[in-house]
Design an enzyme around this catalytic site. Structure first.
Site, PDB file in Angstrom:
ATOM      1  N   GLY A  49       0.844  -1.069  -0.018  1.00 26.30           N
ATOM      2  CA  GLY A  49       0.041  -0.165   0.122  1.00 26.30           C
ATOM      3  C   GLY A  49       0.909   1.192   0.142  1.00 26.30           C
ATOM      4  N   GLY A  62      -0.278   4.430   0.437  1.00 23.09           N
ATOM      5  CA  GLY A  62      -0.795   5.523   0.969  1.00 23.09           C
ATOM      6  C   GLY A  62      -0.319   6.466   1.714  1.00 23.09           C
ATOM      7  CB  VAL A 121      -1.198  -7.944  -2.125  1.00 24.22           C
ATOM      8  CG1 VAL A 121      -0.930  -8.997  -1.285  1.00 24.22           C
ATOM      9  CG2 VAL A 121      -0.244  -7.167  -2.635  1.00 24.22           C
ATOM     10  CD  GLU A 144     -13.672  18.493   3.699  1.00 31.31           C
ATOM     11  OE1 GLU A 144     -12.865  19.179   4.382  1.00 31.31           O
ATOM     12  OE2 GLU A 144     -13.002  17.674   2.712  1.00 31.31           O
ATOM     13  CG  ASP A 179      -7.383   4.739   7.156  1.00 35.04           C
ATOM     14  OD1 ASP A 179      -6.911   5.602   7.872  1.00 35.04           O
ATOM     15  OD2 ASP A 179      -8.167   4.929   6.209  1.00 35.04           O
TER      16      ASP A 179
END
Lengths: 453, 453
Positions: free
Chosen positions: B38, B40, B106, B197, B326
């Site tokens: 990942g 991120g 993955v 938002e 996360d």
């Protein structure tokens, strides 16, 4: 032909659309309706010049944006994002009075009944302008059409960008030498401006960007091969420009093969007219375009997939239909085979037709179209371009600066000009290309179940 | 637990991948291999801090770019193009020694044999870091999953942008009053930062952009409805922020309905928990996320779709696997239910794990993770934001400027910062949003034959 004959009074026609066909809603008006097909250079130039006239103007386009095609190759080679070279049509034309935009593909023109049939319904017209431009010409070769990458529309440019990057990602994990060779080779077919410019941009990527992105690949094995069927590049320009272009392309490590055509391509191997072949996963097809028009036009008004028009851009054998831009074939003494399919011709024809429609509204005679050739140019890459200006021919840094200046001022809208300029400054000083993003993975046509998104 | 226990020496493990499984090629090295899943915030922070260590680092991501998720909603609402908020991972990490990137999904972790299985083959690891983040949580509601628009990835944001624009194009030609109502309504589910938002940005579009784009539509009939299941917006922030957010949203003509949930949605009508319903073609789902991890982790190490880790971010019951960002659920005195799933936590955990891996290499004891909460904020639109900074709570123009500043400096890479800034300046002074382009028409999932491109 008398002038009276070519200046029919614009009157509001009767709605001839049959009751059985779904009509596209549009506000009622007392004015005659002018329907324009296509929001390219010709179409939007025409609309912009028709402001404040007693006409209801309806523009159809399958996209909601105008594409600045001369820079499409930079989207394909990770130099620019689509928003830099595309602008929303509604925004660009929002100041025009009595103007309506409808996003739809136009299928058929019913000239006798004076209406068009589109994917969202039918609409009648009093006058019709066809400005549908051109599309890629594969010359009937199915294998090439299935596997090659055309470069005429933004989604095609994004597909090519994704494919090239996916290809290098895959190359880092292949253990098959043949496959690696196919992945490292890129073939460009067609030595016109698009072919030359995309080849040069790929050369820049190879030189400045890819080696640091893919340290586990050996870019000495990357071949960028530009094929041209005739004996020189940039056939529309001077011999000087052709020679210079070859010289510059060599500096960017592009191999040029003249008098060579591709006979077939299966997605893995391109067979050439000289009997040899090239292994490649990426074949970019920039070898030609042809007119792109709806059904319904009489075959006698069509020649070589373009629409025959008189000197006022009026479609042959039709009173109330005009054609402008790439799609129009206007034979004249100076251009016995029609004008080149270029943006300046489209813009000038849009302008001239706008003036003639205004004259028509005042019952004045129309004026014939006269093409003013401002010259032509092509860029090869950083600091390298060629320019033909009348009898003047030059290349190098100065030509490159002129190329950039002309393209910058030609882009529509200050915002796009600003974004393109910022990107170019950034790319120039950093030797980087910012948009190497595989946003939507490219799925080859023959694998995608024909879903085009 | 003794320190000796938590600082195993990093040694090069044996390649346990079975001979029958295709191995992903990677240069041989004497160093132990650290595999990170990942790219991120957590993953790239970790990689950047591991430069020049005696480790071979391999990063896997299904995309070739990092996404700056906090601004994804601006891509969906035509304010920014993807290249503004995404950066190519290879470029961002090209200076890291012994670093390799592999683009692949993955599938499975084989912890006992110490290898991972991906779509492009298998790779063994000595140490593994799971930083796969979160994905949209539809809470098992199939009808919502099929028809709603999630907002976690760039292609999803582009789909939403296309859909909204296609919807208004279709609205200009519909003659069915019910259909028109569905087309003019937009429902946003979830009153967290993303929901607030995106609702505010849509309110700005309604106010400043859409009426001039679509003069034949009546935008008094456009309803933007924000639904929140609990009794207040921005549940992670102060009561002050919640109240201000509602007030600001009203100024942008957003209707807020609290303590209201969607029970089902068929693409046309959203059924609500209070028994009422809303006709809408556009339901944006920002109601929750859940962990996103490969198969192979023992159920005892998973809780609420997140991976249980100790205070060193080490996966419970595993010696050589870590989880950060996360996906990691670290229970502590201050955060008995784990940390909030936010970028700052991910970045801080990436930093802390990098330090701990360095300590490990020097056989020093690891240090537990301590979250430093820098505050939270959300923007509603032009000149309107809310900020909680420790005990300080404020809203309005100053909060909005802080919001912009913090987001600008958080974007990775000077180029992206520059592009976002230019776009914001442009949008602010022109009241325009430049990227209203339907580049790839959105085809609803249930019509697209499940081809995701």
């Amino acid at each position: 032909m008398s002038f009276a004959n070519i200046t029919p009074a614009i009157t509001k026609g009767m709605l001839m659309v049959s009751e059985h066909i779904k009509k596209i809603p549009i506000p009622e008006t007392e004015y005659p309706r002018l329907v324009i097909l296509g929001g390219g250079f010709a179409g939007i130039t025409l609309v912009k010049k028709l402001s404040n006239l007693p006409l209801q103007i309806v523009l159809f386009d399958r996209n909601n944006y105008h594409t600045f095609q001369p820079l499409l190759y930079q989207v394909a080679t990770a130099g620019l994002e689509p928003d830099s070279i595309a602008g929303p049509l509604r925004k660009q034309l929002e100041s025009i009075k009595n103007f309506y935009f409808r996003m739809a593909e136009v299928h058929v023109i019913h000239a006798k009944e004076k209406y068009i049939e589109t994917e969202i319904g039918a609409m009648s017209y009093d006058h019709l302008v066809i400005a549908t431009g051109s599309r890629t010409n594969f010359f009937g070769n199915d294998s090439i059409m299935t596997h090659a990458f055309p470069l005429k529309q933004i989604p095609q440019a994004l597909d090519l960008r994704s494919h090239i990057l996916q290809n290098f990602e895959a190359a880092t994990v292949t253990t098959d030498a043949d496959q690696l060779e196919s992945m490292m080779n890129i073939v460009i077919v067609g030595g016109g401006p698009t072919g030359v410019e995309v080849a040069g941009a790929l050369g820049e990527l190879k030189k400045n960007v890819l080696p640091s992105d893919y340290p586990d690949l050996d870019f000495d094995h990357m071949n960028i091969i530009l094929l041209e069927g005739t004996s020189r590049l940039l056939g529309g320009m001077s011999e000087f420009a052709s020679r210079k272009a070859i010289k510059y392309l060599k500096k960017f490590d592009v191999q040029v093969r003249l008098s060579t055509m591709v006979t077939s391509y299966d997605g893995l191997v391109a067979e050439l007219s000289n009997g040899s072949s090239i292994k490649t996963h990426t074949l970019i097809w920039a070898a030609g375009v042809k007119g792109n028009y709806p059904d319904g036009i009489a075959p006698t008004s069509i020649e070589k997939a373009r629409l025959l028009v008189d000197e006022y851009n009026r479609l042959l054998d039709y009173d109330d239909i005009y054609a402008i831009g790439d799609i129009a074939l206007m034979k004249s003494k100076d251009y016995p085979y029609g004008h080149p399919m270029l943006a300046p011709v489209a813009i000038q024809q849009g302008n001239n037709l706008a003036k003639n429609l205004k004259r028509m509204l005042k019952s004045k005679p129309m004026k014939p179209f006269q093409y003013y050739d401002k010259g032509s140019m092509a860029t090869i890459g950083r600091n390298k371009a060629v320019v033909d200006l009348g009898k003047l021919r030059f290349g190098g840094l100065f030509a490159w600066m002129i190329w950039m200046f002309v393209h910058l001022i030609s882009i529509i809208g200050f915002r796009n000009r600003l974004i393109v300029f910022s990107n170019w400054v950034w790319n120039y000083f950093t030797y980087d290309k910012g948009t190497r993003l595989i946003i939507r993975k490219f799925i080859p046509k023959h694998k995608a179940n024909d879903v085009t998104v």
